[in-house]
Write a protein that holds these residues in place. Structure first.
Motif, PDB file in Angstrom:
ATOM      1  N   LYS A 114       0.829  -1.201   0.000  1.00  0.00           N
ATOM      2  CA  LYS A 114       0.000   0.000   0.000  1.00  0.00           C
ATOM      3  C   LYS A 114       0.869   1.259   0.000  1.00  0.00           C
ATOM      4  O   LYS A 114       0.584   2.234  -0.713  1.00  0.00           O
ATOM      5  N   ASP A 117       2.250   1.681  -3.389  1.00  0.00           N
ATOM      6  CA  ASP A 117       1.199   2.194  -4.278  1.00  0.00           C
ATOM      7  C   ASP A 117       1.046   3.707  -4.119  1.00  0.00           C
ATOM      8  O   ASP A 117       0.891   4.444  -5.103  1.00  0.00           O
ATOM      9  N   ASN A 118       1.075   4.148  -2.866  1.00  0.00           N
ATOM     10  CA  ASN A 118       0.976   5.594  -2.631  1.00  0.00           C
ATOM     11  C   ASN A 118       2.174   6.334  -3.229  1.00  0.00           C
ATOM     12  O   ASN A 118       2.022   7.422  -3.818  1.00  0.00           O
ATOM     13  N   THR A 119       3.367   5.730  -3.075  1.00  0.00           N
ATOM     14  CA  THR A 119       4.573   6.352  -3.645  1.00  0.00           C
ATOM     15  C   THR A 119       4.471   6.425  -5.160  1.00  0.00           C
ATOM     16  O   THR A 119       4.820   7.447  -5.785  1.00  0.00           O
ATOM     17  N   ILE A 120       3.993   5.326  -5.770  1.00  0.00           N
ATOM     18  CA  ILE A 120       3.842   5.327  -7.229  1.00  0.00           C
ATOM     19  C   ILE A 120       2.814   6.368  -7.656  1.00  0.00           C
ATOM     20  O   ILE A 120       3.004   7.076  -8.665  1.00  0.00           O
ATOM     21  N   SER A 121       1.740   6.498  -6.884  1.00  0.00           N
ATOM     22  CA  SER A 121       0.731   7.521  -7.215  1.00  0.00           C
ATOM     23  C   SER A 121       1.338   8.923  -7.156  1.00  0.00           C
ATOM     24  O   SER A 121       1.091   9.767  -8.038  1.00  0.00           O
ATOM     25  N   ARG A 122       2.147   9.158  -6.095  1.00  0.00           N
ATOM     26  CA  ARG A 122       2.802  10.478  -6.001  1.00  0.00           C
ATOM     27  C   ARG A 122       3.770  10.708  -7.166  1.00  0.00           C
ATOM     28  O   ARG A 122       3.836  11.801  -7.729  1.00  0.00           O
ATOM     29  N   GLN A 124       3.564   9.337 -10.141  1.00  0.00           N
ATOM     30  CA  GLN A 124       2.770   9.556 -11.347  1.00  0.00           C
ATOM     31  C   GLN A 124       2.267  10.999 -11.409  1.00  0.00           C
ATOM     32  O   GLN A 124       2.283  11.639 -12.467  1.00  0.00           O
ATOM     33  N   SER A 125       1.820  11.493 -10.240  1.00  0.00           N
ATOM     34  CA  SER A 125       1.360  12.886 -10.204  1.00  0.00           C
ATOM     35  C   SER A 125       2.510  13.844 -10.517  1.00  0.00           C
ATOM     36  O   SER A 125       2.355  14.804 -11.286  1.00  0.00           O
ATOM     37  N   TYR A 162      10.377   5.536 -11.667  1.00  0.00           N
ATOM     38  CA  TYR A 162       9.010   5.047 -11.758  1.00  0.00           C
ATOM     39  C   TYR A 162       8.971   3.602 -12.269  1.00  0.00           C
ATOM     40  O   TYR A 162       8.253   2.747 -11.744  1.00  0.00           O
ATOM     41  N   HIS A 169       6.997  -3.154  -7.553  1.00  0.00           N
ATOM     42  CA  HIS A 169       5.582  -3.337  -7.237  1.00  0.00           C
ATOM     43  C   HIS A 169       5.074  -4.687  -7.748  1.00  0.00           C
ATOM     44  O   HIS A 169       4.339  -5.395  -7.049  1.00  0.00           O
TER      45      HIS A 169
END
Length: 217
Positions: A114, A117-122, A124-125, A162, A169
């Protein structure tokens, strides 16, 4: 006897004496007869006891030996079942501990997954922000090649990070699936062990019941 003779006390006394003697002889004869019959029955009973009692004793000895052998067999089976129950319980406890450890490891991996996932979301942003900034900078000036190269280099670095996080991941997802499968197998085996232990305990109770009945008999 005439009526006059019957009225004579002496005659009546002799008649009564004669009747008493006849009665006494009859009683003696009956006593002798029944004494003889009783003696015969005693002899028959003694002969029957001498013939029947030894045979009955032999039968009881044989039955006792057979019951003792059966009791020993039941006790041996009882001990064997108790040992099997102890072994299965020990294995069950070991698998339960292993299952608990796997469950904890799974929770840790889920938490880590999790977080990644949050790191990847950041990332990506952040990547989208850099793409937008890159496009804006490219539109504003074609002469700022140096800045664009730096931003492109930053973009490539970020893209590499990434991709690396994406691979990590995927590895985490694979490891998580493997751990979940192991946990499922362990839970299945625990269920099988529970059923086996219940079956062995039922057999053990049946053997103990049979053993108690044999001992009581």
């Amino acid at each position: 006897l005439s009526v006059a003779s019957l009225e004579d006390p002496v005659v009546m006394s002799k008649i009564r004496q004669s009747l008493r003697e006849k009665h006494a002889r009859h009683i003696a004869d009956l006593r002798a007869y029944y004494d003889c019959e009783i003696q015969s029955l005693k002899q028959q009973l003694e002969a029957w006891c001498n013939l029947y009692v030894p045979n009955r004793c032999d039968q009881l000895d044989s039955a006792l030996n057979e019951a003792s052998a059966h009791i020993k067999a039941l006790e041996s089976k009882n001990n064997q079942l108790e040992k099997q129950v102890a072994d299965w319980r020990e294995r069950f406890y070991a698998l339960s501990d292993n299952s608990k450890a796997l469950q904890e490891r799974l929770e840790e991996m889920r938490t880590s997954h999790k977080e990644k996932d949050n790191t990847i979301s950041r990332l990506q942003s952040r990547l989208r922000e850099l793409e937008e900034a890159f496009e804006k900078a490219y539109k504003l000036s074609d002469n700022k090649n140096t800045r664009l190269q730096e931003e492109n280099k930053m973009f490539q670095n970020l893209l590499g990070e990434y991709e690396s996080l994406g691979k990590e991941h995927e590895r985490v997802k694979d490891s998580l699936n493997t751990t979940e499968n192991k946990l499922l197998d362990a839970n299945t085996e625990i269920s099988d062990l529970k059923r086996t232990i219940l079956k062995l305990e039922a057999q053990l109770k049946q053997v103990e019941h049979e053993n108690a009945l044999k001992l009581r008999h």
